[in-house]
Motif scaffolding. Structure first.
Motif, PDB file in Angstrom:
ATOM      1  N   ALA A  32       0.840  -1.196   0.000  1.00  0.00           N
ATOM      2  CA  ALA A  32       0.000   0.000   0.000  1.00  0.00           C
ATOM      3  C   ALA A  32       0.881   1.253   0.000  1.00  0.00           C
ATOM      4  O   ALA A  32       1.886   1.336   0.704  1.00  0.00           O
ATOM      5  CB  ALA A  32      -0.927  -0.002   1.209  1.00  0.00           C
ATOM      6  N   GLN A  33       0.476   2.211  -0.826  1.00  0.00           N
ATOM      7  CA  GLN A  33       1.315   3.361  -1.135  1.00  0.00           C
ATOM      8  C   GLN A  33       1.558   4.296   0.061  1.00  0.00           C
ATOM      9  O   GLN A  33       2.679   4.696   0.328  1.00  0.00           O
ATOM     10  CB  GLN A  33       0.636   4.142  -2.272  1.00  0.00           C
ATOM     11  CG  GLN A  33       1.430   5.310  -2.803  1.00  0.00           C
ATOM     12  CD  GLN A  33       2.410   4.907  -3.878  1.00  0.00           C
ATOM     13  OE1 GLN A  33       2.642   3.726  -4.108  1.00  0.00           O
ATOM     14  NE2 GLN A  33       2.997   5.875  -4.525  1.00  0.00           N
ATOM     15  N   ALA A  34       0.489   4.634   0.795  1.00  0.00           N
ATOM     16  CA  ALA A  34       0.606   5.685   1.816  1.00  0.00           C
ATOM     17  C   ALA A  34       1.644   5.316   2.874  1.00  0.00           C
ATOM     18  O   ALA A  34       2.494   6.129   3.255  1.00  0.00           O
ATOM     19  CB  ALA A  34      -0.756   5.938   2.463  1.00  0.00           C
ATOM     20  N   TYR A 222      -0.899  -3.648   5.080  1.00  0.00           N
ATOM     21  CA  TYR A 222       0.208  -3.069   4.310  1.00  0.00           C
ATOM     22  C   TYR A 222       0.174  -3.469   2.840  1.00  0.00           C
ATOM     23  O   TYR A 222       1.025  -3.034   2.072  1.00  0.00           O
ATOM     24  CB  TYR A 222       1.551  -3.450   4.945  1.00  0.00           C
ATOM     25  CG  TYR A 222       1.649  -2.917   6.343  1.00  0.00           C
ATOM     26  CD1 TYR A 222       1.785  -1.548   6.571  1.00  0.00           C
ATOM     27  CD2 TYR A 222       1.532  -3.745   7.449  1.00  0.00           C
ATOM     28  CE1 TYR A 222       1.823  -1.034   7.845  1.00  0.00           C
ATOM     29  CE2 TYR A 222       1.575  -3.239   8.742  1.00  0.00           C
ATOM     30  CZ  TYR A 222       1.722  -1.882   8.922  1.00  0.00           C
ATOM     31  OH  TYR A 222       1.757  -1.358  10.197  1.00  0.00           O
ATOM     32  N   PHE A 223      -0.786  -4.308   2.471  1.00  0.00           N
ATOM     33  CA  PHE A 223      -0.873  -4.800   1.089  1.00  0.00           C
ATOM     34  C   PHE A 223      -1.982  -4.079   0.343  1.00  0.00           C
ATOM     35  O   PHE A 223      -2.998  -3.707   0.930  1.00  0.00           O
ATOM     36  CB  PHE A 223      -1.214  -6.298   1.081  1.00  0.00           C
ATOM     37  CG  PHE A 223      -0.161  -7.209   1.666  1.00  0.00           C
ATOM     38  CD1 PHE A 223       1.085  -6.730   2.052  1.00  0.00           C
ATOM     39  CD2 PHE A 223      -0.424  -8.571   1.813  1.00  0.00           C
ATOM     40  CE1 PHE A 223       2.049  -7.581   2.583  1.00  0.00           C
ATOM     41  CE2 PHE A 223       0.533  -9.427   2.343  1.00  0.00           C
ATOM     42  CZ  PHE A 223       1.771  -8.943   2.732  1.00  0.00           C
ATOM     43  N   ASN A 224      -1.820  -3.934  -0.982  1.00  0.00           N
ATOM     44  CA  ASN A 224      -2.946  -3.457  -1.777  1.00  0.00           C
ATOM     45  C   ASN A 224      -3.915  -4.631  -1.991  1.00  0.00           C
ATOM     46  O   ASN A 224      -3.650  -5.763  -1.586  1.00  0.00           O
ATOM     47  CB  ASN A 224      -2.489  -2.811  -3.094  1.00  0.00           C
ATOM     48  CG  ASN A 224      -1.865  -3.806  -4.071  1.00  0.00           C
ATOM     49  OD1 ASN A 224      -2.093  -5.000  -3.985  1.00  0.00           O
ATOM     50  ND2 ASN A 224      -1.081  -3.296  -5.003  1.00  0.00           N
TER      51      ASN A 224
END
Lengths: 282, 193
Positions: A32-34, A222-224
């Motif tokens: 995940a990007q943020a 933490y994963f998309n």
């Protein structure tokens, strides 16, 4: 950052992640990007780099940098018996079913420095099940796994662990399981006899065993979504018929392609059970 | 006409940080948001890490906007107030969607105001407005400056009016802010957005 600075940062971030994958085969492309942005900003400060391109240059040319970077790419925050109510729910819903098996396998996915694996071992010891159980505790961070294997934690964390353990419905005293020395608590080696700590990536590796319970908490955040789906698919395939899956208190299977393969066991504490015929296409 | 008229339509998201004295300030502020508001409101209030939070139960009956618990990957809706859950950082991510993290404490806090504000600055750029309310630490000061650098708007509760003025003063000391206002005027500003 201004819009154009952020655009540059994101380009460099993608290139860095690709470089790490191409050179070292660690795959953070589905993270995940943020959260990744935040941790890479911290890494820039830590390694005194002015840009991620500069950091990438060092990661490619100094393999030791990758080891150091793993502490920024992965999250090693954990407590023993974190969310005591989760462990209460395990005792209530899962332990009675586990008792019906002559031998047990449990997978702690994303075990980091081992706190959850030891918590599970203590719970199983209390329930009289540890001797017939093998706990697979996996992570991609080799240094974290070494710490997990050592089972040594700072003594100033023990008060919090003890309180959590008490609230988890523990029938013994946490102090039965460690020796305090030189500001550290060294956990009992007999707990570790039934734990296998091992390198495994939810992003690139496959199923390695059939298990009755998977516990994977505060990893999926933490994963998309597509990487979440991959991980949840692995859990489904690893679970035996009617096996259990526990995830973090603020995580959900709702958005997963595999949500139909599970039924709620405890909605509040995120315990699921694999359906009788999940994933066999029927 | 309203003195904040020029801001109408400029802002998509409002991020609010509060600590000691924050519940009272939010109780004055959030119920004032009109039911017609299209704003997304994200709130970090420092709460005990080891207990379930009652914030949604407290604010849902008092607010005209929908009040939601934050769950990881939830799509972010306009006209909705989101509270950070205890013991998780609340962030916003591409989608837009909620992103939670269990990373280290920041400013001795999880959730941390800086973490929310910095992610909102990244995602919303100049279309975010950050508000620092009453509190007894420095969380939010750096995050508010991240919002300023991204071109968003920075608002701080008047320290003279705040129950605990340390956090508003720290936010003002950290750099330039757009407005330092008492709560009733912050409510007026929000209603104009």
């Amino acid at each position: 950052m201004s819009a154009s600075e952020l655009q540059d940062f994101d380009i460099e971030l993608q290139l860095l992640i690709d470089a790490i994958y191409l050179k070292y085969h660690y795959d953070f492309r589905g993270y995940a990007q943020a959260s990744l942005r935040r941790r890479m900003r911290a890494a820039l400060l830590r390694f005194n780099c002015s840009s991620l391109s500069q950091l990438q240059d060092r990661v490619l040319r100094e393999p030791a940098m990758l080891t150091a970077m793993m502490d920024f790419l992965t999250v090693q925050v954990s407590d023993m018996f974190r969310d005591p109510a989760y462990y209460q729910a395990l005792r209530r819903h899962v332990v009675p079913m586990l008792r019906t098996y002559p031998s047990l396998k449990i997978w702690i996915a994303g075990c980091s420095t081992g706190e959850e694996a030891y918590s599970m071992a203590i719970l199983l010891r209390e329930e009289g099940l540890l001797d017939r159980t093998l706990i697979y505790a996996t992570d991609i961070n080799g240094q974290a796994l070494q710490k997990a294997e050592a089972g040594i934690y700072d003594l100033d964390r023990i008060a919090g662990f003890t309180e959590n353990h008490r609230r988890s419905g523990g029938s013994s005293s946490l102090s039965d399981y460690y020796m305090a020395a030189y500001g550290r608590a060294v956990f009992d080696k007999s707990l570790r006899r039934n734990i296998v700590f091992s390198d495994h990536s939810l992003a690139t590796d496959s199923v390695f065993a059939e298990v009755q319970l998977v516990s994977c908490r505060n990893v999926l955040i933490y994963f998309n979504r597509s990487l979440q789906d991959r991980a949840i698919g692995l859990f489904r395939d690893a679970l035996c018929r009617k096996g259990f899956l526990g995830i973090g208190a603020k995580e959900s299977l709702r958005f997963s392609d595999h949500s139909n393969d599970f039924v709620d066991v405890d909605r509040e504490y995120r315990l699921y059970q694999k359906k009788d015929r999940a994933g066999d296409g029927l | 006409m309203n003195r904040y008229e020029s801001l109408e339509g400029r802002i998509d998201a409002v991020v609010i940080g509060a600590s000691a004295g924050g519940i009272e300030a939010l109780t004055q502020l959030l119920p004032q948001l009109p039911a017609s508001s299209k704003l997304t409101v994200l709130v970090v209030l420092h709460v005990p890490r080891d207990r379930p939070s009652l914030l949604v139960d407290i604010f849902r009956p008092r607010c005209r906007l929908h009040v939601a618990e934050s769950q990881d990957k939830d799509p972010i809706q306009p006209g909705t107030v989101y509270f950070a859950p205890p013991d998780y950082h609340l962030m916003v991510d591409i989608g837009p969607q909620i992103a939670l993290s269990a990373d280290e404490l920041v400013n001795f806090s999880r959730p941390s105001i800086d973490v929310l504000f910095e992610s909102a600055a990244d995602l919303y750029q100049r279309r975010v407005l950050g508000i620092v309310l009453s509190g007894g630490n420095h969380d939010g000061a750096a995050g508010l400056q991240a919002i300023v650098r991204a071109g968003g708007l920075a608002v701080v509760q008047s320290p003279d009016q705040a129950a605990v003025d340390i956090m508003p003063r720290a936010a003002i000391a950290a750099g330039s802010v757009d407005y330092v206002l008492p709560l009733d005027q912050i409510a007026e500003l929000l209603a104009a957005l």
